[in-house]
Design an enzyme around this catalytic site. Sequence first.
Site, PDB file in Angstrom:
ATOM      1  N   GLU A   1     -12.945  -1.129 -28.337  1.00  9.37           N
ATOM      2  CA  GLU A   1     -14.379  -1.123 -28.000  1.00  9.37           C
ATOM      3  C   GLU A   1     -15.188  -0.226 -28.941  1.00  9.37           C
ATOM      4  O   GLU A   1     -15.813   0.752 -28.524  1.00  9.37           O
ATOM      5  CB  GLU A   1     -14.581  -0.695 -26.541  1.00  9.37           C
ATOM      6  CG  GLU A   1     -14.033  -1.706 -25.567  1.00  9.37           C
ATOM      7  CD  GLU A   1     -14.362  -1.405 -24.105  1.00  9.37           C
ATOM      8  OE1 GLU A   1     -14.725  -0.262 -23.795  1.00  9.37           O
ATOM      9  OE2 GLU A   1     -14.255  -2.330 -23.287  1.00  9.37           O
TER      10      GLU A   1
ATOM     11  N   CYS B   1     -23.120   7.909 -35.399  1.00 11.78           N
ATOM     12  CA  CYS B   1     -22.986   9.294 -35.839  1.00 11.78           C
ATOM     13  C   CYS B   1     -24.107   9.588 -36.829  1.00 11.78           C
ATOM     14  O   CYS B   1     -24.441   8.741 -37.660  1.00 11.78           O
ATOM     15  CB  CYS B   1     -21.620   9.482 -36.497  1.00 11.78           C
ATOM     16  SG  CYS B   1     -21.413  11.091 -37.273  1.00 11.78           S
TER      17      CYS B   1
ATOM     18  N   CYS C   1     -23.000  10.450 -42.875  1.00  9.76           N
ATOM     19  CA  CYS C   1     -23.633   9.191 -42.445  1.00  9.76           C
ATOM     20  C   CYS C   1     -25.041   9.079 -43.027  1.00  9.76           C
ATOM     21  O   CYS C   1     -25.467   7.978 -43.413  1.00  9.76           O
ATOM     22  CB  CYS C   1     -23.666   9.103 -40.921  1.00  9.76           C
ATOM     23  SG  CYS C   1     -22.045   8.792 -40.204  1.00  9.76           S
TER      24      CYS C   1
ATOM     25  N   GLU D   1      -9.420  -7.706 -21.430  1.00 13.49           N
ATOM     26  CA  GLU D   1      -9.314  -6.820 -20.267  1.00 13.49           C
ATOM     27  C   GLU D   1     -10.097  -7.399 -19.096  1.00 13.49           C
ATOM     28  O   GLU D   1     -11.181  -7.972 -19.290  1.00 13.49           O
ATOM     29  CB  GLU D   1      -9.915  -5.440 -20.567  1.00 13.49           C
ATOM     30  CG  GLU D   1      -9.187  -4.609 -21.589  1.00 13.49           C
ATOM     31  CD  GLU D   1      -9.869  -3.257 -21.786  1.00 13.49           C
ATOM     32  OE1 GLU D   1     -10.626  -2.812 -20.892  1.00 13.49           O
ATOM     33  OE2 GLU D   1      -9.661  -2.653 -22.848  1.00 13.49           O
TER      34      GLU D   1
ATOM     35  N   TRP E   1     -15.344   2.508 -12.106  1.00 16.38           N
ATOM     36  CA  TRP E   1     -16.520   3.079 -12.770  1.00 16.38           C
ATOM     37  C   TRP E   1     -17.828   2.381 -12.436  1.00 16.38           C
ATOM     38  O   TRP E   1     -18.876   2.800 -12.919  1.00 16.38           O
ATOM     39  CB  TRP E   1     -16.311   3.116 -14.291  1.00 16.38           C
ATOM     40  CG  TRP E   1     -15.898   1.803 -14.902  1.00 16.38           C
ATOM     41  CD1 TRP E   1     -14.621   1.379 -15.098  1.00 16.38           C
ATOM     42  CD2 TRP E   1     -16.749   0.768 -15.389  1.00 16.38           C
ATOM     43  NE1 TRP E   1     -14.614   0.125 -15.664  1.00 16.38           N
ATOM     44  CE2 TRP E   1     -15.912  -0.274 -15.860  1.00 16.38           C
ATOM     45  CE3 TRP E   1     -18.135   0.596 -15.473  1.00 16.38           C
ATOM     46  CZ2 TRP E   1     -16.409  -1.460 -16.406  1.00 16.38           C
ATOM     47  CZ3 TRP E   1     -18.620  -0.587 -16.020  1.00 16.38           C
ATOM     48  CH2 TRP E   1     -17.763  -1.590 -16.474  1.00 16.38           C
TER      49      TRP E   1
ATOM     50  N   GLU F   1      -8.857   7.430 -15.160  1.00 11.07           N
ATOM     51  CA  GLU F   1      -8.661   6.050 -14.684  1.00 11.07           C
ATOM     52  C   GLU F   1      -7.565   5.898 -13.648  1.00 11.07           C
ATOM     53  O   GLU F   1      -7.051   4.801 -13.426  1.00 11.07           O
ATOM     54  CB  GLU F   1      -8.450   5.134 -15.894  1.00 11.07           C
ATOM     55  CG  GLU F   1      -9.786   4.946 -16.600  1.00 11.07           C
ATOM     56  CD  GLU F   1      -9.735   4.222 -17.932  1.00 11.07           C
ATOM     57  OE1 GLU F   1      -8.670   4.207 -18.553  1.00 11.07           O
ATOM     58  OE2 GLU F   1     -10.784   3.696 -18.328  1.00 11.07           O
ATOM     59  N   LYS F   2      -7.227   7.003 -12.981  1.00 11.61           N
ATOM     60  CA  LYS F   2      -6.098   6.926 -12.041  1.00 11.61           C
ATOM     61  C   LYS F   2      -6.382   6.029 -10.840  1.00 11.61           C
ATOM     62  O   LYS F   2      -5.464   5.520 -10.219  1.00 11.61           O
ATOM     63  CB  LYS F   2      -5.654   8.323 -11.598  1.00 11.61           C
ATOM     64  CG  LYS F   2      -6.660   9.103 -10.771  1.00 11.61           C
ATOM     65  CD  LYS F   2      -6.079  10.473 -10.422  1.00 11.61           C
ATOM     66  CE  LYS F   2      -6.974  11.278  -9.509  1.00 11.61           C
ATOM     67  NZ  LYS F   2      -8.255  11.650 -10.147  1.00 11.61           N
ATOM     68  N   PHE F   3      -7.660   5.813 -10.510  1.00 10.32           N
ATOM     69  CA  PHE F   3      -7.973   4.911  -9.393  1.00 10.32           C
ATOM     70  C   PHE F   3      -8.438   3.537  -9.861  1.00 10.32           C
ATOM     71  O   PHE F   3      -8.920   2.733  -9.075  1.00 10.32           O
ATOM     72  CB  PHE F   3      -9.031   5.533  -8.471  1.00 10.32           C
ATOM     73  CG  PHE F   3      -8.558   6.770  -7.778  1.00 10.32           C
ATOM     74  CD1 PHE F   3      -7.348   6.768  -7.085  1.00 10.32           C
ATOM     75  CD2 PHE F   3      -9.296   7.939  -7.818  1.00 10.32           C
ATOM     76  CE1 PHE F   3      -6.890   7.914  -6.447  1.00 10.32           C
ATOM     77  CE2 PHE F   3      -8.851   9.082  -7.182  1.00 10.32           C
ATOM     78  CZ  PHE F   3      -7.642   9.074  -6.497  1.00 10.32           C
TER      79      PHE F   3
HETATM   80  C1  GAL Z   1     -12.624  -0.644 -20.978  1.00  7.39           C
HETATM   81  C2  GAL Z   1     -11.749   0.144 -21.930  1.00  7.39           C
HETATM   82  C3  GAL Z   1     -10.399   0.450 -21.311  1.00  7.39           C
HETATM   83  C4  GAL Z   1     -10.575   0.983 -19.923  1.00  7.39           C
HETATM   84  C5  GAL Z   1     -11.368  -0.005 -19.097  1.00  7.39           C
HETATM   85  C6  GAL Z   1     -11.571   0.398 -17.662  1.00  7.39           C
HETATM   86  O1  GAL Z   1     -13.960  -0.606 -21.328  1.00  7.39           O
HETATM   87  O2  GAL Z   1     -11.527  -0.580 -23.122  1.00  7.39           O
HETATM   88  O3  GAL Z   1      -9.710   1.377 -22.129  1.00  7.39           O
HETATM   89  O4  GAL Z   1     -11.226   2.214 -19.975  1.00  7.39           O
HETATM   90  O5  GAL Z   1     -12.633  -0.154 -19.689  1.00  7.39           O
HETATM   91  O6  GAL Z   1     -12.303  -0.593 -16.968  1.00  7.39           O
END
Ligand code: GAL
Length: 678
Positions: free
Chosen positions: A154, A159, A164, A309, A317, A357-359
């Site tokens: 991603e 910067c 830059c 993903e 999140w 990101e444990k949950f």
């Molecule tokens: C994406 C990211 C992953 C992970 C995921 C969680 O944006 O590439 O590494 O963080 O979100 O939803």
Amino acid sequence: MAIDRFPSSHILYGGDYNPDQWLDRPDILIKDIELMRQASINTVTLGVFAWAALEPLEGEFHLDWLQKTIAKLYQAGICTILATPSGARPRWLAERYPEVLRVDENRVRCLYGERHNHCYTSPVYRGKVAAINTRLAETFKDDPAVIMWHISNEYGGECHCDLCQDAFRRWVKDKYVDVGALNSAWWTPFWSHQYQSFDQVESPSPRGDTGLLGLNLDWKRFVTEQTADFMRKEIAALRNAGAQQPTTTNFMEDYLGLNYYVLGQDVDFISWDSYPRWHCGSDETAACKTAMQHDLMRSIRRKPFLLMESSPASVNWHEISRLKRPGVVETAALQAVGHGADAAMFFQMRQGRGGYEKFHGAVIDHYGGEDTRVFREVSETGRTLASLASVVQSEVKAPAAIVCDTESRWAMEAAAGPRNAGLPYKDMVLNCYRGLKRAALNVDVLNPQQSLDRYQLVVVPMLYMFQHGIEERLRAFVHSGGTLVLTCWSGIVNETDLCFEGGTPHGLMDVVGVRSTEIDALPDGVTNTMVAGPEVPFGHGRNYVWGNLGDIIELRGAKTLCTYGADFCAGMPALTENTFGAGTAYYVAADAEPVLYEDLFQYIVQFKDISRIVPHVPAGVYVTSRQYANREYVFASSFAQEDVRMELPDHARVLHGDSSGLLHPYQTVVWEQTLHHT
Ligand code: GAL
């Protein structure tokens, strides 16, 4: 050399796996492999954030754990998409070489931390990334288990460090050559901002310039170019070390920090990460947005892409992270495949015990067993995808396209204009997209640089900036028989955000047969109507509601279909039709409610004899198809709240789902039909 062949003859199924977080637990890998087999997982993405495990000290490479993991997975029939680890770096790297850390727009350098926060220009960072990538390529270039390279993760952000700034000045100088040309392009006499030399150029900053619109735009273009250049160097390191496997990099939904169309040209396959907000508001809208992103991602290279993903359960999140309702995992995967993905992957295979990101949802959760709802659904989806392996030879063919441009959006959203409270761009594009899907069409979502030759219907919603000669191609498209639907606030500025002289929509006034003379903005909640006149061949005299923005237009040959219903513009044209050459152009002058687009497109499809996938789509259902020779694989997914029934053609061979076409919420039916569109 671009690679066109997808590295698999079945649908890739699996996801991000982080054994680097479990190096002291060999039992976990054994257990995970067993569980993955049970779930029909055939591919994992490894090493995305594993730099510290691969190179714990500068120049000390430890790849043996990765080799062993990849080999063990392969023995179990699981291939690897191997990541380059540049998305997050080890501490030693930032400590020894602070220049790798990003500087923000206030010119403050970041501390070590988080991820995705390195300078793309830094020669040190580029060198260190090349070194680790070279090691990875040398080790895995001939490994049959490694089927693809996942370049970084991603890419995003910017910067503003001195390196830059220098690179930006060189970029600007290369582009404009002469400082006079720069001053004209950026309209610098406004507020006395003329440059005397390219050395004075600085990136936008809240402490300096934010209102020099040409500068803003070119800075964003530079950031895209610099990121693409960084990515090309990453790929070059792999190729120079002899790696031949195809490359991909994962994009985000509706991300505006980069122009993905540009970045997408340098990888072999596009992939993206999809995290819809299911069950928070309308699932039909979430499905529509997701479908459109699939189409956009596929259209960048017009070849198979990867859903890299998605969450097998909730994310962690969103403001509210809801559990996916039963069926959503499978239907979301099938939706991706139906739109041309040859991979349906998850983040993540196993939940870590700690960290941010444990949950986050995972195929294997902290409990660790196969007797969970999520694991059962993932396994079922795996079996379904395995049964649909034959679809990978097919491709999506679309008779209709929507033209969207990230750069136009940068410009439009930065310009102080008719509605600084928020332009209705995203909703208008989605309304157009939904209208095309309700008419049962496959849709490509194009950048203005792409050819329009293969389409019958092209929709151009609010394309504020005309660049790359789009007006010429739209003109030729209509002239040779195509149907164009153009909406308000289009063709206003050129590629450096300078307003066109001589009337808008620039270059298309004769094609659409109207000139936009003024644009009115309506406050939130205030609406007007479009009244269908007797000439309107659709809608049965319905009045359509509109809000936000509406053009006042002067007719230049077009026929009025709808007029404004109220206010000082009552009776003036609001929707027009014009014949130009062998084609037809419609101008939608205001931000109309979705049903206007539905009715208009249904009419165009009938009138222009555009082939639909099926004759009728029930409300809440999304239909998409892939073709191979004279076969067509149709995917119909329901996001309605009630049961609905798809009418299947007599000759349909149902490959998945209820053979009567019955769809419960979040179910998909897949069938094969002879290519004979309605
Ligand atoms: C994406 C990211 C992953 C992970 C995921 C969680 O944006 O590439 O590494 O963080 O979100 O939803």
